[in-house]
Structures are given as structure tokens and as C-alpha cells.
Enzyme design. Structure first.
Site, PDB file in Angstrom:
ATOM      1  CB  CYS A  42      -0.956  -0.085   1.192  1.00  0.00           C
ATOM      2  SG  CYS A  42      -2.354   1.047   1.192  1.00  0.00           S
ATOM      3  CB  THR A  43       0.564   4.655   1.429  1.00  0.00           C
ATOM      4  OG1 THR A  43       0.132   4.246   2.718  1.00  0.00           O
ATOM      5  CG2 THR A  43      -0.651   5.021   0.590  1.00  0.00           C
TER       6      THR A  43
END
Lengths: 228, 228
Positions: free
Chosen positions: A104-105
Site C-alpha cells: 500500500c502506501t
């Protein structure tokens, strides 16, 4: 099987999305011969999204090195990318690691170390383009592999990512046994998990919610990229 | 949308499989108007599989009631079903709840409350048959719904289960928005998540590992069933 004491460091932080971390941890902690360390910059308790508090994390500065470094994502990822104390430890640990990984981030944090410049990485669909600020090539794959850089897309991609890592470290049959034990035969009740498949009104609402927070996050990412 | 203060209690315990809990928590904690309480019998810190420690859980006895009660699973589930202090609180909280829910072997704990006798429930494939000891009908579905009893299969079924619960409490469009935010478009690297699809040698190895621990677990389930 991996050699004894193959060390995996999971670098967590306040405001992470805990599922980005907990799904891979489930897999990593079951790899025979792997030592899994849950780490944070200050050590001790870390509060994640939904109010979950993880106790007893190891201070990153107290870890002399690792074989695999992992960053989960979260809304706070761009803040972390601007946090000099966290990033100094991330660069030090990442510099000596064989595998650099994220979900993800978390890929924005990994990108901000400068260690994957010119490489491909996956990221959450709404944040993926920020990777190019750091010279990293955004990869829309669910799991992206570029040499020893293994990364996953948004949140729930962490399970697919972790099984790819398990197969790399302990073999495909071992990873399949984990998959069976975790009964990972997903059957989502809806087909709304990607912008391409979500109903247009659902996508529009989620995008509108994101737009409220994105300018500040993008400014942080740019600041992190400028510093690096 | 659910009414303000719709209260969800997640009853956790030492030795749970943390992903059974953390994936549904990700969803539950994002439902507007829902209050999510992470609870345990003693309160305080709870250590789960893989050494993760959750801090600050609320003592079950200090919660006066809830609208939805949830039990995650874990290898310790049959021990919990024999734990009089935990089960007294589980029965009390479950007795007043509108929804009774569980994932994986959490369904054995739910069955041991006596509150779902004659109902269908899902459970981890290797443990599912134990439900019949408690007069509960084993359901091989990924997510099982029998009135206000909503249950999921093994470990990773928790995400599918939680999205079904989110749709029930906040509507389908809301649940789809969560799915998009969590990028839940699973793409397992292997097709080994169920006994029916796993390579035979993988299934044989996982079954052999299970057989080492199952007699003791079955004896605990029988003791819990006899007491109830």
C-alpha cells in the site's frame, strides 16, 4: 527453507493501516527459520487506525540489521516520509537488507528511502502516482516484483504479497500450505475492489472523500522528495 | 447507516489468530455510528499468534451490553470454550446482542455459548465438524448467514464476512466503498486455499501437522460441550 535467523523487520508507525501490517505478519511469523521483529522508531506502543494499540515494539535504532525490511501503509505514510528520525533508520536498515518490501502506501515510505530509485513498485491505487516523485515507477500490479524489491497494492494486497514472499523464502509448497491453513480462497461479496470494477457512484464517493485529504498528503510527498 | 452508538464488541483472548480479528476490525471500525470495543476477559494486554501484543483491551465484565458480539478464532478456541470466566461473559453479552458473529474457530466459542443451537455456522475447514458437538449445523460456506447469526470460514474469510456485516449495518453501497478503499480485489498467487483445490501433497502435510494437535483440541471441545 531459509537459513536460521533470517531476520524480517516490520517497521510500523502511528497512523498505519494495521491490516497492511497484520496480514503479512501472519505469514512472515510462520516462516520457519525467520525471526520477525515488529519495530518502530520510538519503540514501545504504537496506535494504528481503528484505535488498535500494538505493545512492545522494538526501537529501530536498537536493531543492527535485517535481511528483509517491510513497510506497511496508512494515511500517515507521507508524514512518515518527512520524519527525519524514522527515515534515517529506514535508510540504514534498508541499506543492508537483501529484500526491500512494502504494501500500500508503505511503498511511498520505501520510495522515500531513495533505495529503489528506477525500480518498479506497487501501491494503493489512489496514491500510486506519488511514487514517481521519488523516481520510482508506479506498477498497477497486485504484487510487483523487481529483483529483490517486492511490493503489494492497497491494504488487502498484503496477503497476496506475503504469500509471494513466503514462496521466495521457503518455497512454493510451503506457501501453499500456509494458504490452506489460512483458508485463503477469497470470495468477496461484491466486485468493488478496484476503480475499474466499482460501481461509478461508489467510486465517485470514495474519490470525493480522498480529495479532501489528498492536497496535504501530496504536499508532504513533495517535501519528502525534495529533501531526498 | 446504523444508529449512533450501535455497539460492536470484539472478544479476544490469548492465542487467537490475530488476522481473524484484525481484518474484521478494519471494517467494523470504519462503520459510521458504530462504537467498536476490543474486549477480553481479564482486560489489558493480550498476546496473539506470531507474538503480537494488543494493549488496552476492555474487561468484558465492564461492558454492560452490546448490539453485535464477535469472536475471532485461533488454536486456543477450544481452551476458551472450557474457560468458565470467559464463557460466562460471552453468554451474558451474547444473550443481549442482536447479532452473534464469529470467524474461523471463533464459531466453536460462539457455539459453546449455547446461543446458536440448531443454527448454521461457518468455521475453519479442519475444525468445522466440532460444531455439531454443540448442536450447531456446520456450514461449509465462506460466509454463513442464519438470521442474525453471521459467521465466516477460516481466518481470511474474515474479510468477506466483515463486508457482509458492513452491508447489513450500513448498506451495500457503503460496504462497496470500504472494499474499494481497502482495494479488496484478491489475487492469490496459488489456488491452494481449500482442501478441494490444494495440491494433494500440500493437503497431506497440513493434515499431518493438524493431526498432531487435534486429539487434545477435540477432547477440549467435548468437555466444553458436556458442560453446556
Amino acid at each position: 527453507m531459509v537459513e536460521p535467523k533470517f531476520r524480517i523487520v516490520e517497521a510500523i508507525y502511528p497512523g498505519m493501516t494495521q491490516l497492511d501490517f497484520t496480514a503479512p505478519h501472519t505469514v512472515f511469523s510462520r516462516i520457519p527459520g525467520a525471526e520477525t521483529i515488529v519495530a518502530s522508531e520510538p519503540g514501545g506502543e504504537i496506535v494504528s487506525d481503528g484505535g488498535l494499540t500494538f505493545a512492545g515494539t522494538t526501537r529501530m535504532a536498537d536493531i543492527d540489521g535485517c535481511d528483509l525490511l517491510f513497510f506497511p501503509g496508512g494515511f500517515a505514510a507521507t508524514e512518515v516520509a518527512c520524519d527525519a528520525a524514522f527515515m534515517a533508520q529506514a535508510k540504514r536498515l534498508g541499506g543492508g537488507a537483501k529484500y526491500l518490501t512494502s504494501v500500500c502506501t508503505g511503498s511511498i515510505i520505501l520510495a522515500a528511502t531513495g533505495l529503489i530509485k528506477g525500480r518498479r513498485a506497487a501501491c494503493h491505487w489512489a496514491w500510486r502516482d506519488m511514487l514517481s516523485l521519488f523516481g520510482v515507477i508506479p506498477d498497477p500490479s497486485r504484487v510487483s516484483r523487481d529483483g529483490d524489491v517486492i511490493t503489494g497494492g492497497g491494504v488487502t494486497a498484503g496477503m497476496d504479497f506475503a504469500l509471494v514472499v513466503a514462496a521466495e523464502l521457503a518455497g512454493e509448497a510451503f506457501a501453499q500450505g500456509l494458504q490452506l491453513g489460512l483458508e485463503y480462497a477469497p470470495a468477496p461479496p461484491f466486485n468493488a475492489g478496484r476503480p475499474e470494477t466499482a460501481p461509478p457512484e461508489v467510486l465517485a464517493r470514495v474519490r470525493a472523500n480522498m480529495e479532501a485529504i489528498m492536497p496535504a498528503r501530496l504536499a508532504q510527498a513533495k517535501a519528502a522528495a525534495a529533501a531526498f
